[in-house]
Design an enzyme around this catalytic site. Sequence first.
Site, mmCIF file in Angstrom:
data_model
loop_
_atom_site.group_PDB
_atom_site.id
_atom_site.type_symbol
_atom_site.label_atom_id
_atom_site.label_comp_id
_atom_site.label_asym_id
_atom_site.label_seq_id
_atom_site.Cartn_x
_atom_site.Cartn_y
_atom_site.Cartn_z
ATOM 1 N N PHE A 149 34.637 32.277 38.748
ATOM 2 C CA PHE A 149 34.195 31.259 37.614
ATOM 3 C C PHE A 149 34.293 30.021 37.531
ATOM 4 O O PHE A 149 33.875 29.022 36.762
ATOM 5 C CB PHE A 149 35.077 31.850 36.122
ATOM 6 C CG PHE A 149 36.500 31.335 36.365
ATOM 7 C CD1 PHE A 149 36.810 29.903 35.799
ATOM 8 C CD2 PHE A 149 37.331 31.958 36.695
ATOM 9 C CE1 PHE A 149 37.834 29.504 35.545
ATOM 10 C CE2 PHE A 149 38.752 31.385 36.623
ATOM 11 C CZ PHE A 149 38.869 30.004 36.064
ATOM 12 N N LYS A 173 25.909 37.533 42.832
ATOM 13 C CA LYS A 173 26.664 38.101 41.897
ATOM 14 C C LYS A 173 27.615 37.232 41.252
ATOM 15 O O LYS A 173 28.580 36.955 41.642
ATOM 16 C CB LYS A 173 27.447 39.296 42.124
ATOM 17 C CG LYS A 173 27.571 40.484 41.159
ATOM 18 C CD LYS A 173 28.320 39.931 40.117
ATOM 19 C CE LYS A 173 29.962 39.777 40.159
ATOM 20 N NZ LYS A 173 30.631 39.290 39.215
ATOM 21 N N GLU A 176 31.002 36.765 35.826
ATOM 22 C CA GLU A 176 30.522 37.362 34.669
ATOM 23 C C GLU A 176 31.153 36.421 33.381
ATOM 24 O O GLU A 176 30.791 36.343 32.192
ATOM 25 C CB GLU A 176 30.781 38.684 34.241
ATOM 26 C CG GLU A 176 32.250 39.099 34.070
ATOM 27 C CD GLU A 176 32.947 39.413 35.773
ATOM 28 O OE1 GLU A 176 32.557 38.953 36.512
ATOM 29 O OE2 GLU A 176 33.761 40.398 35.596
ATOM 30 N N ARG A 177 31.850 35.389 33.611
ATOM 31 C CA ARG A 177 32.543 34.492 32.745
ATOM 32 C C ARG A 177 31.456 33.233 32.636
ATOM 33 O O ARG A 177 31.418 32.712 31.495
ATOM 34 C CB ARG A 177 33.869 33.687 33.165
ATOM 35 C CG ARG A 177 34.814 34.942 33.368
ATOM 36 C CD ARG A 177 35.944 35.010 32.559
ATOM 37 N NE ARG A 177 36.758 35.809 32.935
ATOM 38 C CZ ARG A 177 36.865 37.175 32.492
ATOM 39 N NH1 ARG A 177 36.012 37.591 31.363
ATOM 40 N NH2 ARG A 177 37.803 38.331 32.862
ATOM 41 N N SER A 226 40.047 35.425 43.761
ATOM 42 C CA SER A 226 41.355 35.350 43.974
ATOM 43 C C SER A 226 41.791 36.278 45.138
ATOM 44 O O SER A 226 41.020 36.893 45.452
ATOM 45 C CB SER A 226 41.841 35.908 42.515
ATOM 46 O OG SER A 226 41.459 37.284 42.500
ATOM 47 N N CYS A 281 40.637 25.767 43.235
ATOM 48 C CA CYS A 281 41.451 26.338 44.439
ATOM 49 C C CYS A 281 42.102 25.197 45.315
ATOM 50 O O CYS A 281 42.797 25.458 46.101
ATOM 51 C CB CYS A 281 40.377 27.169 45.135
ATOM 52 S SG CYS A 281 39.333 26.157 45.831
ATOM 53 N N GLU A 384 49.992 31.796 42.023
ATOM 54 C CA GLU A 384 49.072 30.646 41.838
ATOM 55 C C GLU A 384 48.901 30.686 40.198
ATOM 56 O O GLU A 384 48.231 31.340 39.637
ATOM 57 C CB GLU A 384 47.643 31.072 42.577
ATOM 58 C CG GLU A 384 46.769 30.174 42.175
ATOM 59 C CD GLU A 384 45.079 30.464 42.622
ATOM 60 O OE1 GLU A 384 44.872 31.775 42.600
ATOM 61 O OE2 GLU A 384 44.546 29.718 43.152
HETATM 62 P P1 NAD Z 1 38.416 36.829 40.710
HETATM 63 O O1 NAD Z 1 38.862 37.228 42.165
HETATM 64 O O2 NAD Z 1 38.714 37.189 39.417
HETATM 65 O O3 NAD Z 1 36.538 36.912 40.476
HETATM 66 C C1 NAD Z 1 35.899 36.385 41.627
HETATM 67 C C2 NAD Z 1 34.436 37.468 41.758
HETATM 68 O O4 NAD Z 1 35.213 38.763 41.866
HETATM 69 C C3 NAD Z 1 33.858 37.674 40.295
HETATM 70 O O5 NAD Z 1 32.443 37.545 40.636
HETATM 71 C C4 NAD Z 1 34.379 38.930 39.867
HETATM 72 O O6 NAD Z 1 33.391 39.627 38.848
HETATM 73 C C5 NAD Z 1 34.814 39.493 41.005
HETATM 74 N N1 NAD Z 1 35.825 40.546 40.790
HETATM 75 C C6 NAD Z 1 36.791 40.496 40.011
HETATM 76 N N2 NAD Z 1 37.545 41.658 40.034
HETATM 77 C C7 NAD Z 1 37.116 42.539 40.739
HETATM 78 C C8 NAD Z 1 37.435 43.774 41.242
HETATM 79 N N3 NAD Z 1 38.670 44.248 40.851
HETATM 80 N N4 NAD Z 1 36.748 44.343 42.164
HETATM 81 C C9 NAD Z 1 35.650 43.751 42.814
HETATM 82 N N5 NAD Z 1 35.156 42.500 42.097
HETATM 83 C C10 NAD Z 1 35.879 41.805 41.378
HETATM 84 O O7 NAD Z 1 38.502 35.244 40.707
HETATM 85 P P2 NAD Z 1 38.132 34.060 39.533
HETATM 86 O O8 NAD Z 1 39.241 34.301 38.483
HETATM 87 O O9 NAD Z 1 36.883 34.073 38.960
HETATM 88 O O10 NAD Z 1 38.407 32.687 40.498
HETATM 89 C C11 NAD Z 1 39.500 32.195 40.485
HETATM 90 C C12 NAD Z 1 40.294 32.382 41.685
HETATM 91 O O11 NAD Z 1 39.398 31.921 42.931
HETATM 92 C C13 NAD Z 1 41.632 31.569 41.974
HETATM 93 O O12 NAD Z 1 42.497 32.162 42.549
HETATM 94 C C14 NAD Z 1 41.129 30.562 43.070
HETATM 95 O O13 NAD Z 1 42.003 29.933 43.833
HETATM 96 C C15 NAD Z 1 39.973 31.324 43.925
HETATM 97 N N6 NAD Z 1 38.956 30.139 44.492
HETATM 98 C C16 NAD Z 1 39.172 30.148 45.722
HETATM 99 C C17 NAD Z 1 38.161 29.221 46.366
HETATM 100 C C18 NAD Z 1 38.146 28.953 47.847
HETATM 101 O O14 NAD Z 1 37.229 28.426 48.614
HETATM 102 N N7 NAD Z 1 39.204 29.505 48.380
HETATM 103 C C19 NAD Z 1 37.337 28.413 45.623
HETATM 104 C C20 NAD Z 1 37.429 28.653 44.241
HETATM 105 C C21 NAD Z 1 38.348 29.510 43.620
#
Ligand code: NAD
Length: 499
Positions: A149, A173, A176-177, A226, A281, A384
């Site tokens: 998101f 994909k 969804e937020r 994450s 991140c 985090e």
């Molecule tokens: P998230 O892991 O909750 O979601 C990321 C994606 O995964 C979304 O599209 C979501 O729909 C999907 N998803 C969520 N739960 C899932 C599940 N159980 N099974 C399959 N798919 C699932 O992350 P977020 O809250 O949207 O983003 C924040 C996180 O992303 C933070 O931890 C941040 O550090 C990280 N981030 C990392 C980078 C990097 O390049 N390393 C960059 C930006 C953000």
Amino acid sequence: MEELSHYINGEHVKGTSGRFADVYNPATGEVQAKVPLATVEELNEAVAKAAEAQRGWGATNPQRRARVMMKFGALINEHMDELAELVSREHGKTLPDGRGDVQRGLEVVEVCMGAPSLLKGEFTDSGGPGIDLYSMRQPLGVVAGITPFNFPAMIPLWKMAPALSCGNAMILKPSERCPSTSLRLAELLKEAGLPDGVLQVVNGDKEVVDAILDNETIQAVGFVGSTPIAQYIYGRAATNGKRAQCFGGAKNHMIIMPDADMDKAADALVGAGFGAAGERCMAISVAVPVGQKTADTLIEKLVPRIEKLKVGPYTAGEDVDYGPVITAQAKNRILGLIDSGVDQGADLVIDGRGFALQGYEDGYFVGPSLFDKVTPEMDIYKEEIFGPVLSQVRTDSYEEALKLTMDNPYGNGTAIYTADGDTARDFANRVNVGMVGINFPIPVPLSYHTFGGWKKSAFGDLNQYGPDAFRFYTKTKTVTARWFSGIKEGGEFNFKAMD
Ligand code: NAD
């Protein structure tokens, strides 16, 4: 209530599952749209159509594909303010930060305008008598991007621009937020000349992610989110024989040496710690001063700066430093972690828990918090937080500060503030973190380098964007060709070793 759609075969398509996720306005807590959550069947159909479209797109010469990127870049520039507002409306970040989100994605599109030179192969002339070898980079076919998101424009652009420039079709994909920016970018790509079906935006949650991971046509998965989900997706994609790169969470440390310019270090910490409400991140969440005097001075410099921060909705204009966090759950989790820091004995120097904004009482705002005397056993150090919370961990030597950074399970970004080149070089060489800043707080590399963390911040191989992306989104084929001497010299029919 606005009902969002998927974007399939060049048009908006309503969801058929009957399942939706709420898209909030984080500043007010109101639901502003509903996004459909795709079924396995919807995903598989989108993939089948993408596979058909990819055949023509993959056969289009790289320069023509690059021209689509040129137009796309021009359209992003033309629609910069509109895209930034879409980002801010669903994410909550300030408008200048929303523009930054679009801009850092656009820069990757700009590199992709030069894709033909990055896709050139290798050639060995006369590897044997009459024998030439050449290696070429071919598209993988249909690939998938799954994005978080917190950068609704930048990260989808980091995925789609290199993947499409290499001749692949992509299933995107988005989170969804914050799905609307991806849908708008897909419209702009069509306007730029991308054939229908080459980019399919399929909205959804875990159900559609699992369908992506199990779909046999999809050849590669690029994920950002994450750490637990990154690790899960990497495992399942790899088990199913897919190429996968999955970027995860972070806990970024900034070391402040006693010889650092303390005003500059404090300015950097405030921007990198609290910008975008800490939902980056590459946010700095841990300040690691070396020496007690450095730590005391840093606190003295940080407090007035943090107290001046203005928190508010993006609609308040450019005068706001950061906005709300993404959801009520995220807010409650952050407040709970601040409570745990107090319970576990850290000094809460500035408490952001009671923050309230008149007219926005239901928004997900969290005031800035500053902790001192944090230790590695505390939850506020281990987790985090992904919120506007900066923790100071005091150390007595450079080696202790370096060890702390290196022992942390995450390895996305880190920084050092110092006036000494020798210390800076030593730090850059030894630290086990993927992106390092020297007197630079958020070292997100420029788009012609690559982006990627180490340790639990990334699973799989190769980084995002830059030359690595062209390796990730292509496979190498090597041809060994022999042309017998014939018409020119008369036939030669014996099998000969290369000599
Ligand atoms: P998230 O892991 O909750 O979601 C990321 C994606 O995964 C979304 O599209 C979501 O729909 C999907 N998803 C969520 N739960 C899932 C599940 N159980 N099974 C399959 N798919 C699932 O992350 P977020 O809250 O949207 O983003 C924040 C996180 O992303 C933070 O931890 C941040 O550090 C990280 N981030 C990392 C980078 C990097 O390049 N390393 C960059 C930006 C953000």
